[in-house]
Motif scaffolding. Structure first.
Motif, PDB file in Angstrom:
ATOM      1  N   UNK A 111       0.820  -1.208   0.000  1.00  8.55           N
ATOM      2  CA  UNK A 111       0.000   0.000   0.000  1.00  8.55           C
ATOM      3  C   UNK A 111       0.855   1.260   0.000  1.00  8.55           C
ATOM      4  N   UNK A 112       2.031   1.188   0.597  1.00  7.81           N
ATOM      5  CA  UNK A 112       2.873   2.388   0.631  1.00  7.81           C
ATOM      6  C   UNK A 112       3.373   2.727  -0.768  1.00  7.81           C
ATOM      7  N   UNK A 113       3.562   1.701  -1.594  1.00  7.26           N
ATOM      8  CA  UNK A 113       3.920   1.949  -2.992  1.00  7.26           C
ATOM      9  C   UNK A 113       2.809   2.700  -3.708  1.00  7.26           C
ATOM     10  N   UNK A 114       1.562   2.414  -3.315  1.00  6.68           N
ATOM     11  CA  UNK A 114       0.414   3.075  -3.942  1.00  6.68           C
ATOM     12  C   UNK A 114       0.158   4.440  -3.311  1.00  6.68           C
ATOM     13  N   UNK A 115       0.999   4.817  -2.368  1.00 13.00           N
ATOM     14  CA  UNK A 115       0.868   6.139  -1.781  1.00 13.00           C
ATOM     15  C   UNK A 115       0.163   6.168  -0.439  1.00 13.00           C
ATOM     16  N   UNK A 116      -0.262   4.983   0.046  1.00  9.77           N
ATOM     17  CA  UNK A 116      -0.896   4.949   1.367  1.00  9.77           C
ATOM     18  C   UNK A 116       0.118   4.440   2.369  1.00  9.77           C
ATOM     19  N   UNK A 117       0.774   5.341   3.074  1.00 10.32           N
ATOM     20  CA  UNK A 117       1.753   4.900   4.065  1.00 10.32           C
ATOM     21  C   UNK A 117       1.056   4.705   5.397  1.00 10.32           C
ATOM     22  N   UNK A 118       0.745   3.466   5.720  1.00  4.59           N
ATOM     23  CA  UNK A 118       0.033   3.179   6.966  1.00  4.59           C
ATOM     24  C   UNK A 118       1.031   2.978   8.093  1.00  4.59           C
ATOM     25  N   UNK A 119       0.620   3.389   9.272  1.00  6.07           N
ATOM     26  CA  UNK A 119       1.426   3.090  10.461  1.00  6.07           C
ATOM     27  C   UNK A 119       1.436   1.577  10.643  1.00  6.07           C
ATOM     28  N   UNK A 120       2.512   1.035  11.204  1.00  4.03           N
ATOM     29  CA  UNK A 120       2.589  -0.425  11.380  1.00  4.03           C
ATOM     30  C   UNK A 120       1.364  -1.018  12.071  1.00  4.03           C
ATOM     31  N   UNK A 121       0.857  -0.336  13.112  1.00  2.00           N
ATOM     32  CA  UNK A 121      -0.316  -0.873  13.807  1.00  2.00           C
ATOM     33  C   UNK A 121      -1.516  -0.940  12.876  1.00  2.00           C
ATOM     34  N   UNK A 122      -1.706   0.099  12.077  1.00  2.00           N
ATOM     35  CA  UNK A 122      -2.851   0.142  11.166  1.00  2.00           C
ATOM     36  C   UNK A 122      -2.710  -0.934  10.085  1.00  2.00           C
ATOM     37  N   UNK A 123      -1.501  -1.016   9.518  1.00  2.00           N
ATOM     38  CA  UNK A 123      -1.278  -2.019   8.466  1.00  2.00           C
ATOM     39  C   UNK A 123      -1.472  -3.429   9.016  1.00  2.00           C
ATOM     40  N   UNK A 124      -0.922  -3.681  10.214  1.00  3.80           N
ATOM     41  CA  UNK A 124      -1.058  -5.007  10.813  1.00  3.80           C
ATOM     42  C   UNK A 124      -2.518  -5.287  11.158  1.00  3.80           C
ATOM     43  N   UNK A 125      -3.200  -4.264  11.672  1.00  6.02           N
ATOM     44  CA  UNK A 125      -4.624  -4.415  12.001  1.00  6.02           C
ATOM     45  C   UNK A 125      -5.443  -4.737  10.762  1.00  6.02           C
ATOM     46  N   UNK A 126      -5.112  -4.061   9.672  1.00  5.89           N
ATOM     47  CA  UNK A 126      -5.837  -4.284   8.410  1.00  5.89           C
ATOM     48  C   UNK A 126      -5.611  -5.705   7.899  1.00  5.89           C
ATOM     49  N   UNK A 127      -4.340  -6.094   7.834  1.00  7.13           N
ATOM     50  CA  UNK A 127      -4.025  -7.428   7.303  1.00  7.13           C
ATOM     51  C   UNK A 127      -4.681  -8.515   8.160  1.00  7.13           C
TER      52      UNK A 127
END
Lengths: 257, 215
Positions: B75-91
């Protein structure tokens, strides 16, 4: 009712028939379970549908209530055509009650809530009114003291009487009974049959699929004998039992011909 | 080399909090998604059924590690740089949703068909059937396997360490990197996971016994 041996209608249906079944054909896959069934039921009739296992009698009853689709023919109950689409389903449900072989009470609800649920949700009765009706129908089936029990705390016969009360509370025009005593031992069967007999005396229009031949003979005023997916023989009870027209029916009731 | 001391233990203990938070986020999000997927799986619409089945198949066939990489790096490649907690929560939400969806579908379908028929014959509409008849019974069936799956989720949150989220496992790695006492450190980490998961396992077994007796 008037039929020939193949279930074809001989006379025009009576105008006051509350249940009209016309030339119904039903398949389970390749298997033809109903093969051109027609019958009429008048208001106040108690019709017993009898026949061997696999003759299509339970399927016919389920088709009448839209639990199974039919491939050909037409079923009209209390002016509502059954099946095909959901639009008049609610009308049908308002007028037709059904009781099952396996009671099908809701195990997570008390007897009282089993009965009041549809009254409040579907009929929009007030809580007090639903409660009063529940008391009334439970009293009618002799279980007034079981109001707060859960289904698992009741015997099979009691559960089935609650199921009858649950259906009765919605004051249907027609009640369908699908082998309601088949899962019960003889002692418990008696108490359920007694309730049904009272209902019949009260003028309720009833159609029952049953193996209780003695009961059918005593209480039903019309009998339909099904065989191989057809109405093989049908007519007033006494007439039918005293002079079977087909060898199959004679054999079934065990008189020999 | 720094000695493994009380400060390290406290650091690791504090990281337990993030493992718990991540587990709760994964579970709350996954429960909402899972319920929707389960209902879609048993819906009358072919489209909904096909979509949810495809989703469940896809996610169940993808390693959680890859889902984490996709949520964080992808997602960060697509321009959405999520915080680790948010990215982990999403996955984890996507992952837990797929599994709970399938578990709960089974539980909904385990309610006898005759319950549908009986409530239909009383005139209940489909929503009322779900709300008053089917789901209350399905929940009883679903409780033990759901609690059992929670244990898996708690342990799987350890994978979030690879995207730099400092939860229990990552905290252990950090402490180990400075103390070089892997045995001590990771036994402590393992004991802490056990301390979270064991009560859940016990609760699961107790629920199973209780619900079996009741039926």
């Amino acid at each position: 009712m008037a039929f020939d041996a193949n279930g074809a209608v001989l006379a025009e249906p009576q105008g006051d028939a509350v249940v009209k079944v016309r030339d119904v054909v039903k398949f389970f896959g390749q298997l033809k379970v109903l093969d051109g069934v027609s019958l009429d039921v008048k208001a106040g009739d108690m019709v017993a549908i009898i026949g061997r296992s696999g003759s299509g009698k339970s399927t016919l009853l389920r088709c009448m209530n839209g639990l199974e689709d039919i491939q050909e023919g037409k079923i009209v109950i209390c002016g509502h055509e059954v099946g095909y689409g959901q639009s008049n389903r609610a009308d049908l449900r308002r007028d037709v009650g059904m009781v099952f072989q396996s009671y099908n009470l809701f195990p997570h609800l008390t007897v009282q809530r089993n009965i009041t649920l549809a009254l409040t949700l579907v009929k929009k009765k007030s809580k007090a009114e639903a409660q009063r009706l529940a008391e009334q129908v439970l009293d009618q089936v002799g279980l007034a003291d079981k109001m707060l029990s859960y289904p698992e705390q009741l015997s099979g016969g009691q559960q089935q009487r609650v199921a009858i009360a649950r259906s009765l509370a919605l004051s249907p025009q027609v009640m369908l009974f699908d082998e309601v005593t088949s899962a019960l031992d003889p002692e418990l069967t008696v108490e359920v049959l007694r309730v049904m007999e009272d209902l019949a005396k009260g003028g309720m229009t009833m159609i029952l699929v049953t193996h209780e031949m003695a009961f059918a003979q005593r209480v039903a005023n019309q009998v339909v004998f099904m065989h191989k997916g057809k109405v093989w023989e049908a007519g007033p009870t006494r007439e039918l039992f005293s002079s079977p027209k087909t060898s199959e029916f004679a054999q079934f009731i065990g008189t020999g011909l | 080399m720094i000695q493994f001391g009380p400060a390290h233990v406290i650091y690791i203990l504090e990281a337990v909090r993030w493992t718990v938070v991540l587990s709760l986020v994964a579970f709350a999000g996954g429960a909402v998604l899972g319920l929707l997927l389960a209902l879609a799986r048993v819906s009358r619409s072919i489209l909904l059924r096909a979509f949810s089945a495809a989703y469940i198949q896809t996610v169940q066939g993808t390693p959680l590690l890859i889902l984490l990489f996709l949520a964080y790096f992808g997602l960060s490649l697509l321009g959405y740089r999520l915080a680790p907690l948010v990215a982990a929560g999403l996955a984890l939400t996507l992952y837990v949703g797929a599994f709970l969806g399938e578990i709960w579908r089974g539980c909904i379908q385990a309610v006898p068909r005759t319950q549908w028929e009986a409530s239909d014959c009383l005139g209940l509409n489909r929503f009322q059937q779900y709300a008053y008849i089917i789901l209350p019974q399905a929940i009883r069936i679903a409780t033990p396997p759901t609690v059992g799956f929670m244990v898996q989720v708690v342990k799987n949150t350890s994978l979030a360490s690879v995207i730099g989220f400092v939860e229990l496992t990552r905290a252990g790695q950090i402490v180990n990197n400075s103390t070089f006492q892997p045995l001590m450190v990771f036994i402590l980490v393992a004991a802490l996971y056990f301390a979270i998961c064991y009560p859940l396992s016990v609760a699961s077994r107790a629920l199973e016994r209780k619900l079996n007796v009741a039926r």
